[in-house]
Write an enzyme that holds these catalytic residues in place. Structure first.
Site, PDB file in Angstrom:
ATOM      1  N   SER A  19       0.784  -1.230   0.000  1.00  0.00           N
ATOM      2  CA  SER A  19       0.000   0.000   0.000  1.00  0.00           C
ATOM      3  C   SER A  19       0.816   1.280   0.000  1.00  0.00           C
ATOM      4  CB  SER A  19      -0.952   0.002   1.193  1.00  0.00           C
ATOM      5  OG  SER A  19      -0.231  -0.177   2.399  1.00  0.00           O
TER       6      SER A  19
ATOM      7  N   HIS B 130      -5.366  -3.678  -2.708  1.00  0.00           N
ATOM      8  CA  HIS B 130      -5.074  -2.679  -3.750  1.00  0.00           C
ATOM      9  C   HIS B 130      -4.965  -3.307  -5.135  1.00  0.00           C
ATOM     10  CE1 HIS B 130      -4.382   0.527  -0.814  1.00  0.00           C
ATOM     11  NE2 HIS B 130      -3.869  -0.442  -0.066  1.00  0.00           N
TER      12      HIS B 130
ATOM     13  N   LYS C 293     -11.799   0.269  -2.118  1.00  0.00           N
ATOM     14  CA  LYS C 293     -10.789   0.935  -2.951  1.00  0.00           C
ATOM     15  C   LYS C 293     -11.224   0.863  -4.428  1.00  0.00           C
ATOM     16  CE  LYS C 293      -7.473  -0.330   0.626  1.00  0.00           C
ATOM     17  NZ  LYS C 293      -8.093   0.500   1.617  1.00  0.00           N
TER      18      LYS C 293
HETATM   19  N1  PMP Z   1      -5.103  -4.095   3.524  1.00  0.00           N
HETATM   20  C1  PMP Z   1      -4.363  -3.152   2.917  1.00  0.00           C
HETATM   21  C2  PMP Z   1      -3.142  -3.574   2.180  1.00  0.00           C
HETATM   22  C3  PMP Z   1      -4.728  -1.808   3.009  1.00  0.00           C
HETATM   23  O1  PMP Z   1      -3.979  -0.877   2.433  1.00  0.00           O
HETATM   24  C4  PMP Z   1      -5.910  -1.465   3.724  1.00  0.00           C
HETATM   25  C5  PMP Z   1      -6.398  -0.024   3.858  1.00  0.00           C
HETATM   26  N2  PMP Z   1      -5.636   0.969   3.418  1.00  0.00           N
HETATM   27  C6  PMP Z   1      -6.624  -2.473   4.342  1.00  0.00           C
HETATM   28  C7  PMP Z   1      -6.213  -3.777   4.219  1.00  0.00           C
HETATM   29  C8  PMP Z   1      -7.848  -2.158   5.144  1.00  0.00           C
HETATM   30  O2  PMP Z   1      -8.931  -1.994   4.290  1.00  0.00           O
HETATM   31  P1  PMP Z   1     -10.198  -1.116   4.738  1.00  0.00           P
HETATM   32  O3  PMP Z   1      -9.838   0.302   4.471  1.00  0.00           O
HETATM   33  O4  PMP Z   1     -11.305  -1.624   3.879  1.00  0.00           O
HETATM   34  O5  PMP Z   1     -10.423  -1.385   6.183  1.00  0.00           O
END
Ligand code: PMP
Length: 402
Positions: A185, A213, A243
């Site tokens: 991320s 992602h 996302k």
């Molecule tokens: N996994 C990854 C790699 C993320 O980047 C994120 C959020 N940025 C999440 C899980 C969590 O997802 P959510 O925002 O739907 O809680």
């Protein structure tokens, strides 16, 4: 509040401020569109995870409104009580088919899903092997589980194999779980998934892949990296609807047995209210759009390549990004904040990412591209980044690099 608690809070906040790591919330009129307004100023938005531009798509909005009319606003209870509508069931079936898996199970968020999956599979007698740049929700899931854990250097399959081999020779007999983001991320690079899957097979380890992602953005028709590299799609994968899909929530895919297991064991699934019908309906509409326009993810990646190559040509370091997430590495937290501020003054909104989100000395600006950005938007971004980069002395006078 007691004075001890107040002292504790003040000391903690002061320490955060001293290290230039204090975070603040920025309210926006509208955060998901390519252009946003903050304090009355129009800014180019390069900080949204609404990668496919679906969050304000008319079909998602119509689907959500229709669901509110039919089902009301909230789900009213958890999934196992009275929170499951036919929309929830439909979405799970459609998502499983989309990802080429037997079954899918919805969670309230990616955070819940990672916590739930990891803490359901492993406990204190088990071992988790985890990439050092995995998302915070994975780390928190491991901590919650009480499992022993080994962190392997980022994308380093040599060390991962050594760790698995050591477990074999030490006669460790608990469950082994390898967990990795498929797209990281903060770096926008991708995990060596086929190699990791091969090691998991060889050493009898369960593989969990976080496709947060990647789903909607990579792979054939947006089916993710697991599908792109041809790993057995019935491994456990965690996917978000927040996302690429532009809504909220997450889903875990795997075999029918895995779905039954998580439905019965994952506390983050069992003990929380089901996703609101409107969000489920909007996610179904997002899936319709993806299936009707399978080239949408490819168009996103073409735009991302344009921005990434442009930044590299200016002499900036974008790490190993090969996706819609593009880091511009600065290193120092204060300089990174200054750059984000300068970009904002010139009309570009891109957030500074600092420790503890990234390692110490690896502060960066994180750009995220959306399929709804136009070519002109990205050219404008490059012009402003170049101007600010030169003013700050981050790049030279000509195109001669850092
Ligand atoms: N996994 C990854 C790699 C993320 O980047 C994120 C959020 N940025 C999440 C899980 C969590 O997802 P959510 O925002 O739907 O809680």
């Amino acid at each position: 509040m007691t004075s001890t608690a107040q002292d504790f809070i003040e000391r903690r906040l002061e320490a955060i401020r001293r290290r230039h790591l204090f975070r603040q919330i920025t309210p926006l009129d509208h955060g998901t569109t390519p252009w946003i307004t903050i304090d009355g100023r129009k800014l180019l938005n390069l900080s949204s995870n609404n990668y496919l531009g679906l969050a304000d798509h008319p079909r998602l909005k119509e689907a959500a409104i229709a669901a509110i009319r039919d089902y009301g606003c909230g789900a009213g209870a958890s999934r196992l009580v009275t929170g499951t509508t036919s929309l929830h069931e439909q979405l799970e079936q459609r998502l499983a088919a989309f990802k080429g898996c037997e079954q899918a199970l919805l969670f309230s968020s990616g955070y819940h899903a990672n916590m739930g999956v990891i803490s359901s599979f492993v406990g204190p007698r088990d071992v988790v092997l985890s990439d050092e740049l995995n998302h915070a929700s994975i780390i928190d899931g491991i901590r919650l589980s009480g499992a022993e854990y080994k962190i392997y250097p980022h994308r380093n399959i040599v060390v991962l194999e050594r760790q698995l081999d050591e477990l074999d020779t030490s006669g460790h007999c608990g469950l082994r779980l390898v967990v990795t983001d498929s797209v990281f991320s903060m770096d926008g690079d991708v995990a060596p998934l086929s190699e990791i899957a091969g090691l998991c097979k060889k050493y009898d380890a369960l593989l969990v892949v976080d496709e947060a992602h990647a789903t909607g953005c990579l792979g054939p028709g947006g089916r993710g990296l697991v599908s792109q590299v041809g790993v057995d799609t019935n491994i456990v994968s965690v996917n978000t609807l927040s996302k690429g899909f532009g809504v909220i929530g997450a889903f875990v895919t795997g075999s029918g047995q895995i779905k039954e297991f998580l439905t019965n064991v994952a506390r983050q699934f069992i003990f929380t209210t089901a996703l609101p019908p409107a969000d489920v309906a909007a996610s179904l509409a997002a899936l319709d759009i993806l299936e009707e326009d399978p080239e949408l993810p490819q168009r996103l990646q073409q735009k991302a390549s344009f921005l990434r190559i442009g930044l590299q040509k200016l002499g900036f370091q974008t790490l190993n990004s090969e996706t819609q997430i593009i880091p511009l590495l600065i290193g120092d937290s204060t300089r990174t904040l200054q750059m984000a501020q300068a970009l904002r003054e010139h009309g570009v909104y891109a957030v500074a990412i600092r420790p503890p989100t990234v390692p110490m000395g690896a502060a960066r600006i994180r750009f995220s591209v959306m399929a709804s950005h136009t070519q002109e938007d990205l050219v404008f971004a490059l012009e402003i980044v170049e101007k600010v980069g030169r003013e700050m002395g981050l790049i030279g006078r000509g195109n001669d690099g850092l």
